[in-house]
Enzyme design. Structure first.
Site, PDB file in Angstrom:
ATOM      1  N   HIS A 297      21.118  -0.520 -32.779  1.00 51.02           N
ATOM      2  CA  HIS A 297      21.025   1.016 -33.208  1.00 51.02           C
ATOM      3  C   HIS A 297      23.344   1.098 -32.474  1.00 51.02           C
ATOM      4  CE1 HIS A 297      21.989   5.780 -32.278  1.00 51.02           C
ATOM      5  NE2 HIS A 297      21.310   5.658 -32.455  1.00 51.02           N
TER       6      HIS A 297
ATOM      7  N   ASP B 216      12.916   4.529 -32.744  1.00 50.71           N
ATOM      8  CA  ASP B 216      11.353   4.451 -33.489  1.00 50.71           C
ATOM      9  C   ASP B 216      10.465   3.382 -33.094  1.00 50.71           C
ATOM     10  OD1 ASP B 216      12.451   6.426 -35.507  1.00 50.71           O
ATOM     11  OD2 ASP B 216      14.267   5.060 -35.838  1.00 50.71           O
TER      12      ASP B 216
HETATM   13  N1  CMC Z   1      16.929  -7.354 -36.669  1.00 47.57           N
HETATM   14  C1  CMC Z   1      17.779  -8.472 -35.802  1.00 47.57           C
HETATM   15  N2  CMC Z   1      19.606  -8.048 -36.004  1.00 47.57           N
HETATM   16  C2  CMC Z   1      19.857  -6.876 -36.284  1.00 47.57           C
HETATM   17  C3  CMC Z   1      19.330  -5.653 -36.370  1.00 47.57           C
HETATM   18  C4  CMC Z   1      17.885  -5.938 -36.419  1.00 47.57           C
HETATM   19  N3  CMC Z   1      17.751  -4.872 -35.709  1.00 47.57           N
HETATM   20  N4  CMC Z   1      20.052  -4.544 -35.968  1.00 47.57           N
HETATM   21  C5  CMC Z   1      21.659  -5.146 -36.095  1.00 47.57           C
HETATM   22  N5  CMC Z   1      21.332  -7.121 -35.972  1.00 47.57           N
HETATM   23  C6  CMC Z   1      22.370  -8.056 -35.963  1.00 47.57           C
HETATM   24  C7  CMC Z   1      22.867  -7.572 -37.479  1.00 47.57           C
HETATM   25  O1  CMC Z   1      22.279  -8.468 -38.521  1.00 47.57           O
HETATM   26  C8  CMC Z   1      24.358  -7.936 -36.896  1.00 47.57           C
HETATM   27  O2  CMC Z   1      24.289  -9.458 -37.048  1.00 47.57           O
HETATM   28  P1  CMC Z   1      25.829 -10.060 -37.294  1.00 47.57           P
HETATM   29  O3  CMC Z   1      27.244  -9.516 -36.577  1.00 47.57           O
HETATM   30  O4  CMC Z   1      25.308 -11.539 -36.754  1.00 47.57           O
HETATM   31  O5  CMC Z   1      25.996 -10.018 -39.139  1.00 47.57           O
HETATM   32  C9  CMC Z   1      24.894  -7.693 -35.780  1.00 47.57           C
HETATM   33  O6  CMC Z   1      23.385  -7.761 -35.719  1.00 47.57           O
HETATM   34  C10 CMC Z   1      25.294  -5.630 -35.892  1.00 47.57           C
HETATM   35  O7  CMC Z   1      24.587  -5.660 -36.678  1.00 47.57           O
HETATM   36  P2  CMC Z   1      24.761  -3.875 -37.714  1.00 47.57           P
HETATM   37  O8  CMC Z   1      23.853  -3.723 -39.148  1.00 47.57           O
HETATM   38  O9  CMC Z   1      26.347  -4.348 -38.582  1.00 47.57           O
HETATM   39  O10 CMC Z   1      24.754  -2.571 -36.999  1.00 47.57           O
HETATM   40  P3  CMC Z   1      25.106  -1.201 -37.172  1.00 47.57           P
HETATM   41  O11 CMC Z   1      26.053  -0.324 -36.631  1.00 47.57           O
HETATM   42  O12 CMC Z   1      25.285  -1.446 -38.823  1.00 47.57           O
HETATM   43  O13 CMC Z   1      22.916  -1.003 -38.134  1.00 47.57           O
HETATM   44  C11 CMC Z   1      21.753  -0.280 -37.386  1.00 47.57           C
HETATM   45  C12 CMC Z   1      22.573   0.047 -36.887  1.00 47.57           C
HETATM   46  C13 CMC Z   1      20.437   0.707 -36.921  1.00 47.57           C
HETATM   47  C14 CMC Z   1      21.506   0.298 -39.166  1.00 47.57           C
HETATM   48  C15 CMC Z   1      20.417  -1.415 -37.397  1.00 47.57           C
HETATM   49  O14 CMC Z   1      20.653  -2.777 -35.860  1.00 47.57           O
HETATM   50  C16 CMC Z   1      19.186  -1.906 -37.548  1.00 47.57           C
HETATM   51  O15 CMC Z   1      18.803  -2.139 -39.059  1.00 47.57           O
HETATM   52  N6  CMC Z   1      17.935  -1.702 -37.181  1.00 47.57           N
HETATM   53  C17 CMC Z   1      16.807  -1.983 -37.366  1.00 47.57           C
HETATM   54  C18 CMC Z   1      16.569  -0.719 -38.204  1.00 47.57           C
HETATM   55  C19 CMC Z   1      16.224   0.953 -37.443  1.00 47.57           C
HETATM   56  O16 CMC Z   1      15.594   0.672 -36.311  1.00 47.57           O
HETATM   57  N7  CMC Z   1      17.211   2.445 -37.538  1.00 47.57           N
HETATM   58  C20 CMC Z   1      16.950   3.044 -36.517  1.00 47.57           C
HETATM   59  C21 CMC Z   1      18.053   3.438 -36.421  1.00 47.57           C
HETATM   60  S1  CMC Z   1      17.726   4.535 -34.304  1.00 47.57           S
HETATM   61  C22 CMC Z   1      17.368   5.984 -35.332  1.00 47.57           C
HETATM   62  C23 CMC Z   1      17.816   6.964 -36.230  1.00 47.57           C
HETATM   63  O17 CMC Z   1      18.620   7.094 -36.118  1.00 47.57           O
HETATM   64  O18 CMC Z   1      17.387   7.570 -37.306  1.00 47.57           O
END
Ligand code: CMC
Length: 428
Positions: A306, A363
């Site tokens: 998140h 989720d």
């Molecule tokens: N599985 C594997 N690696 C992950 C995941 C995951 N679900 N989420 C983040 N990472 C890694 C990502 O690869 C990155 O690694 P590095 O620093 O080595 O590049 C690091 O963690 C930080 O990720 P980010 O994408 O820069 O973080 P963000 O804050 O931009 O993204 C997120 C947050 C929710 C989009 C992301 O965690 C994600 O894609 N999760 C899966 C989708 C999901 O479950 N979304 C629902 C969010 S809660 C409900 C809502 O608000 O809608």
């Protein structure tokens, strides 16, 4: 405002910027004068360090895993409150008295029907249309039906539009479901609760009486409360940005629905259940964990991680308990729940997930519950949109009433060509 300032060393000299203090949470540097004073912008893709507005609705402490609506912890609301009460709280700022709650519930129930012409609007869609595609269209179309509540300068019209949106979303989501099945639309039954009425419109048929299962009704109540608001997330910021130009409320909520649809946001509940199904067996979990950690593989564990929570999402805790309860009480044994629990345990003990502070989010378990209740996966995000509408309208109202409100207009770091002369096509 505090007495503190932050001094920035700039090429043309030092500049001091005031520090603003909320009631709780990080302080904020007020850089509104940065550009006029220095000719420079700040660069913050994804707004990871930018507060886009002032708000008194929802507070999140991502490090501690705290979520408060108007000061009330989400677990207390999910346990003790009704969805109508939470809707009132988010919109009006305080929990209602018994009389206020009765009046609010009555008002919402008076708006549950949709214009009969909307039924024909649905017929323009293919039967296999994704419910979120339908929702983007029909919610935007509400602005063509309810002209008497689109003057955003009138607080009364704003509130009527808000009530209409909260009341009509269950009807529209249920219609999207019925349309996919080819079953007749069900009219609302206002003697039922908000969630009971939604369940009947979704799973009932005109040929038979429908009895609301109280376990399912309670699970839906919790799911709706857990999704009601989440401060300045992508879809809420979209609603605010759309609304900042003075667009009408129905169009703004349609914009929020479009943004919510994406798998990184609301679409994650559908993606998470599909992923759990694809894993299928606890034995295959290590393979998926390895894929999630592989930099060359775009796969992510859906329902994990998140932007704000670097601890357990407090909503996920309630959701997990609800999943256990619903499956037990409905006497359903779903291998997907076993996969989810095992995956959670393995991920929580894995260095990659520990270091990056990736925890289950709201989720991760919601799909298991919705699946047990009988919703197909492509309905999951539409249910999220239904519940989040309350937060969207509360945030939209707050924004319109805010004297500091301006049209949202981010700037950019331009990296394209500098000026060059047009070359006729035969010379390229
Ligand atoms: N599985 C594997 N690696 C992950 C995941 C995951 N679900 N989420 C983040 N990472 C890694 C990502 O690869 C990155 O690694 P590095 O620093 O080595 O590049 C690091 O963690 C930080 O990720 P980010 O994408 O820069 O973080 P963000 O804050 O931009 O993204 C997120 C947050 C929710 C989009 C992301 O965690 C994600 O894609 N999760 C899966 C989708 C999901 O479950 N979304 C629902 C969010 S809660 C409900 C809502 O608000 O809608």
């Amino acid at each position: 405002m505090t007495d503190q300032t932050v001094s920035m060393k700039m090429p043309g000299g030092d500049h001091d910027y005031p520090v603003l203090e909320g009631t709780v949470g990080p302080e904020v540097v007020d850089i509104r004068k940065l550009y006029p004073q220095t000719g420079m912008f700040t660069y913050d893709p994804g707004f990871t360090s930018t507060a886009s507005c002032e708000s008194a609705i929802t507070y999140i402490d991502g490090e501690k895993g705290i979520l408060l609506h108007r000061g009330y912890p989400i677990d207390q609301l999910a346990e003790q409150s009704s969805f109508m009460e939470v809707a009132y709280l988010l919109l009006q700022g305080e929990l209602p008295t018994a009389a206020e709650l009765d009046h609010f519930t009555y008002t919402i129930s008076r708006h549950t029907m949709v214009h009969e012409q909307l039924a024909t609007f649905f017929r323009g869609f293919r039967r296999d249309a994704h419910p979120m595609a339908i929702m983007c269209g029909v919610v935007g179309a509400l602005s063509a039906f309810y002209h008497d509540s689109t003057d955003i300068t009138d607080p009364e019209q704003r509130m009527i539009a808000s009530h209409r949106l909260i009341a009509k979303m269950p009807t529209l989501v249920a219609m999207a479901f019925k349309y996919s099945l080819g079953q007749p639309f069900m009219y609302p039954l206002n003697s039922l609760s908000y969630t009971g009425n939604f369940l009947r419109m979704t799973f009932g048929v005109p040929a038979e009486p429908y009895e609301v299962n109280p376990i399912v009704e309670n699970a839906m109540r919790r799911i709706f409360i857990l999704h009601a608001d989440h401060e300045q997330n992508a879809s809420t910021s979209t609603v605010r940005l759309a609304g900042s130009s003075g667009a009408n409320p129905f169009a703004c909520i349609a914009a929020g629905i479009a943004c919510l649809w994406g798998p990184a946001h609301g679409g994650a509940n559908e993606a998470a259940l599909n992923m759990l199904r694809e894993i299928g067996d606890v034995k295959r979990i290590p393979e998926y964990i390895a894929r999630a950690k592989d930099k060359d593989d775009p796969f992510r564990l859906m329902g994990f991680g998140h932007r704000v929570y670097k601890n357990f999402d407090p909503r996920a805790k309630v959701m997990k308990a609800t999943a256990d309860e619903v499956l037990k009480e409905l006497n359903i044994s779903d291998p997907v729940l076993d996969v989810a629990k095992e995956l959670e345990q393995i991920a929580l003990n894995d260095d990659y997930f520990i270091e990056k502070k990736l925890y289950p989010n709201v989720d991760f378990y919601s799909g298991v519950i919705l699946n047990a209740i009988g919703f197909p996966t492509d309905m999951f995000t539409a249910l999220f949109a239904l519940a989040r509408t309350v937060g969207w309208v509360a945030q939209w109202n707050e924004m319109i009433a805010d004297p500091e409100q301006k049209i949202g207009r981010p700037r950019q770091l331009y990296t394209g060509h500098t000026q060059r002369d047009y070359v006729p096509v035969d010379q390229r």
